[in-house]
Design a protein around this motif. Structure first.
Motif, short mmCIF file in Angstrom:
data_model
loop_
_atom_site.label_atom_id
_atom_site.label_comp_id
_atom_site.label_asym_id
_atom_site.label_seq_id
_atom_site.Cartn_x
_atom_site.Cartn_y
_atom_site.Cartn_z
N THR A 95 -7.98 -2.91 -3.20
CA THR A 95 -6.91 -2.43 -2.33
C THR A 95 -5.63 -2.33 -3.14
OG1 THR A 95 -7.84 -3.43 -0.33
CG2 THR A 95 -5.47 -3.03 -0.33
N ALA A 96 -5.09 -1.10 -3.22
CA ALA A 96 -3.81 -0.93 -3.89
C ALA A 96 -2.68 -0.98 -2.88
CB ALA A 96 -3.77 0.40 -4.64
N HIS A 97 -2.93 -0.44 -1.69
CA HIS A 97 -2.00 -0.52 -0.58
C HIS A 97 -2.76 -0.96 0.65
CE1 HIS A 97 1.01 1.77 -2.88
NE2 HIS A 97 1.85 1.25 -2.04
N ALA A 98 -2.08 -1.68 1.54
CA ALA A 98 -2.76 -2.20 2.72
C ALA A 98 -3.26 -1.07 3.62
CB ALA A 98 -1.82 -3.12 3.50
N PHE A 99 -2.58 0.06 3.60
CA PHE A 99 -3.02 1.20 4.40
C PHE A 99 -3.16 2.40 3.48
CE2 PHE A 99 -0.43 -1.60 6.99
CZ PHE A 99 -1.40 -2.03 7.88
N THR A 149 5.41 -4.22 9.84
CA THR A 149 4.25 -3.64 9.19
C THR A 149 4.69 -2.84 7.98
OG1 THR A 149 3.27 -3.35 11.38
CG2 THR A 149 2.17 -2.23 9.54
N TYR A 150 3.89 -2.93 6.89
CA TYR A 150 4.20 -2.14 5.70
C TYR A 150 4.29 -0.65 6.06
CZ TYR A 150 4.05 -0.29 1.00
OH TYR A 150 4.35 0.38 -0.15
N SER A 188 3.97 -2.54 -3.27
CA SER A 188 2.92 -2.47 -2.25
C SER A 188 3.06 -3.61 -1.24
CB SER A 188 1.53 -2.49 -2.89
OG SER A 188 1.13 -3.80 -3.23
N ARG A 201 -7.51 -8.90 3.62
CA ARG A 201 -7.12 -7.98 4.67
C ARG A 201 -8.22 -7.87 5.74
NH1 ARG A 201 -7.64 -2.29 5.03
NH2 ARG A 201 -6.16 -1.49 6.55
N LEU A 217 -0.06 -9.29 1.92
CA LEU A 217 -1.23 -8.72 1.26
C LEU A 217 -1.99 -7.82 2.21
CD1 LEU A 217 -2.44 -11.88 -0.70
CD2 LEU A 217 -1.41 -9.81 -1.68
N ALA A 218 -2.02 -8.17 3.50
CA ALA A 218 -2.73 -7.37 4.50
C ALA A 218 -1.83 -6.30 5.12
CB ALA A 218 -3.29 -8.29 5.59
N GLY A 219 -0.53 -6.31 4.79
CA GLY A 219 0.39 -5.29 5.29
C GLY A 219 0.80 -5.45 6.74
N PRO A 221 -1.40 -4.10 12.95
CA PRO A 221 -0.60 -3.07 12.27
C PRO A 221 0.11 -2.14 13.25
CG PRO A 221 -2.79 -3.23 11.29
CD PRO A 221 -2.79 -4.14 12.48
N TYR A 222 1.41 -2.00 13.07
CA TYR A 222 2.26 -1.09 13.85
C TYR A 222 2.34 -1.46 15.34
CZ TYR A 222 1.89 1.34 9.48
OH TYR A 222 1.91 1.61 8.15
#
Lengths: 96, 487
Positions: free
Chosen positions: A53-57, B196-197, B211, B388, B434-436, B461-462
């Motif tokens: 995983t480089a980005h979580a999404f 959220t990322y 990231s 994640r 790490l999981a965003g 997320p979101y």
């Protein structure tokens, strides 16, 4: 992962372009050795079938329309330059 | 009393400003005066802009006088972490490297707050380049915890948390890469939200680990945090990782979403190292949600023990790349001793960076270097996938996850001298980055020594509207966040 983490501090400091004192080299080597010991635990995880995983999404490439837009004025862009002349940044001589 | 003004919430002040009970100038002047009275103890700010802030306040009052007020933030003093660009103001990132830097443009969050009429007030202190958990790594000052000046405010956004707790601002912004909003919020008895990322633009944020970094608000209540998030969230074409999504009315959602919710308690977060008083406060919060009809069940995040290792590989790797831009050439400190170009790099970075930044850049360079990349960086990215997935699996049976924010209350300045023990203070917050995911710390009581304790809620997320509603249910039923330090 190597069995005993060996961090060649001279080599890495050179790659990172940071001058370190002998005291800093000794201190950082010991401290980072401890951190590397700690991360050795990742060896225990079976990642053989796992994608990284480089980005979580999922991140997609973003294209901008090819339209000229106003940027920073030169004076603003050079506002923080440590040395400048004639709208250029000055650096020590690069080529002899 | 002026103090009552500077300890008010955005929601309270918006009503008073709208009723013309107070003016933005009065509020801003009170904030400036109160800051003058306590700043020598707290040291929350790297720089202040009183005349500029009063001019912004006057502009707000002028808008209101002609019926053109811009919303709940119009005329409200808000302070930004000194790593977020505000045009014509300093941005030091807590580093000698940027000691004399002045931003030529606004970060997207700064321009959004300006569009909403906020009075941008001061630049809050931080660990250098946001690397740290105590604000002791700042090149300029060690910020103190307003609840005990011998103790740290947490970090890296310690100045933003302390300024708010000490009544020196009405709300603040921080950035959170591994817990840098939530942990100081817990230490200083304020609300801290890491979105959220991708929800909030990072344009104009000096990058640490791209990231993982996310900008978010500190506020006195969850309601205020909802107001702040509504102001700063949204897609930005200037941040390629910015997410395209409709921004719901977060404040309205607090009243609309009533639960009951299903909450997950990760067993891995309640083991060794958890302070018993923190554990007891969290158990009390769990009991509160049960009493509200929520279903609370145990969940498992089996890769939790690896979060710290994965984080310190990925975050330092990204930092070593991001911080390569501080090369002494274009806009940073340049060593006066540099004789040639390589000297400019080596010596400017030697002089400009503090010890923790050097350590992390060295470690990040090492894990990315030839021969080690697969063993460290690639492996860490794979374990990140598993971490994640743990969270996503848990969300199949629960709406949100409830944990302590930090294993202990605020520790003493100088107490954590070795880097690894400092890193362990982020053990409950790192997985969220790490999981965003979005995470929020909410005041949840005090230790017997009078130190604040934080409750962390982690959302999907979101789904910030749900997360804020769950947090608001607790926050609005308790008066922890109304407590003030005695300074």
């Amino acid at each position: 992962m190597p069995d005993t983490p060996e961090l060649n501090i001279d080599r890495v400091a050179e790659l990172a372009r940071i001058a370190l004192t002998p005291e800093e080299k000794a201190e950082f080597s010991a401290q980072l050795g401890e951190v590397l010991q700690h991360v050795e635990q990742l060896k225990k995880v079976d990642v053989s079938a796992v994608e990284p995983t480089a980005h979580a999404f999922a991140v997609e490439n973003v294209w901008a329309d090819d339209v000229a837009q106003e940027g920073l004025p030169v004076q603003e862009a050079l506002r923080n330059a440590p040395a400048q002349r004639d709208n250029m940044i000055l650096v020590p001589k690069v080529v002899e | 009393m002026a103090d009552d003004l500077t300890f008010s919430t955005i929601a309270q002040l918006a009503d008073r400003l709208a009723a013309r009970d107070i003016s933005a100038r009065e509020l801003t002047q009170a904030t400036i005066d109160h800051t003058s009275a306590v700043e020598n103890k707290v040291k929350a700010f790297n720089s202040l802009n009183p005349e500029d802030a009063l001019a912004q306040a006057d502009a707000s009052d002028a808008r209101r006088a002609v019926g053109q007020a811009l919303g709940p933030l119009d005329g409200v003093p808000i302070s930004l972490k000194d790593v977020i660009a505000v045009k014509d103001q300093p941005l030091t990132a807590g580093s000698k490297m940027l000691e004399n830097y002045v931003s030529p443009y606004d970060a997207t969050v700064a321009s959004k707050l300006k569009q909403d009429g906020a009075v941008l007030w001061g630049r809050t202190n931080l660990d250098e380049f946001a690397m740290g958990s105590s604000t002791e790594n700042s090149a300029f000052a060690t910020t103190r915890n307003p609840y005990d000046l011998e103790r740290v405010p947490g970090g890296s956004s310690g100045g933003s948390a302390a300024a708010l707790a000490a009544g020196q601002s009405i709300a603040t912004l921080g950035s959170d890469t591994g817990g840098s909003i939530r942990q100081p919020a817990a230490f200083c008895n304020v609300v801290g939200l890491k979105p959220t990322y991708g929800l909030v633009s990072r344009f104009g944020l000096a990058a640490f680990a791209s990231s993982l970094d996310q900008i978010g608000p500190f506020a006195r209540t969850v309601e205020d945090a909802a107001i702040m998030l509504g102001a700063i969230a949204g897609h930005d074409p200037r941040d390629s990782t910015s997410y395209k999504t409709d921004i719901p009315g977060y404040r309205a959602a607090l009243a609309e979403k009533k639960g009951p919710w299903k909450l997950g308690i990760p067993k891995e977060y309640f083991g060794d190292g958890l302070d018993p008083e923190v554990g007891a406060a969290i158990e009390t919060a769990i009991a509160f949600y049960r009493d509200q009809g929520c279903e609370v069940r145990e969940v498992s995040l089996p890769h939790t023990e690896h979060c710290l290792s994965v984080y310190y590989i990925i975050a330092t790797a990204e930092a070593s790349s991001n911080l390569a831009r501080y090369d002494g050439v274009r806009y940073t400190h340049r060593s006066a001793d540099a004789k040639d170009v390589l000297d400019v790099y080596y010596k400017s970075r030697e002089e400009g960076f503090g010890p923790e930044v050097k350590r992390r850049v060295i470690l990040g360079t090492y894990v990315l270097s030839s021969g080690y990349y697969d063993a460290y960086y690639l492996r860490a990215q794979k374990v990140r996938t598993l971490i994640r997935q743990d969270f996503l699996n848990a969300y199949e049976s629960v709406d949100a996850i409830l944990t302590p924010t930090s294993p202990t209350p605020a520790f003493k300045a100088g107490e954590k001298a070795d880097p690894l023990s400092m890193y362990l203070s982020d053990i409950y917050t790192i997985g969220v980055n790490l999981a965003g995911l979005p995470g929020i710390s909410v005041p949840a009581g005090f230790s017997s020594a009078g130190l604040p304790i934080g409750l962390q809620l982690i959302g999907q997320p979101y789904q910030e509207a749900d997360l804020l509603a769950i947090a608001h249910a607790y926050d609005s039923a308790h008066d922890w966040s109304a407590q003030r330090p005695s300074l």
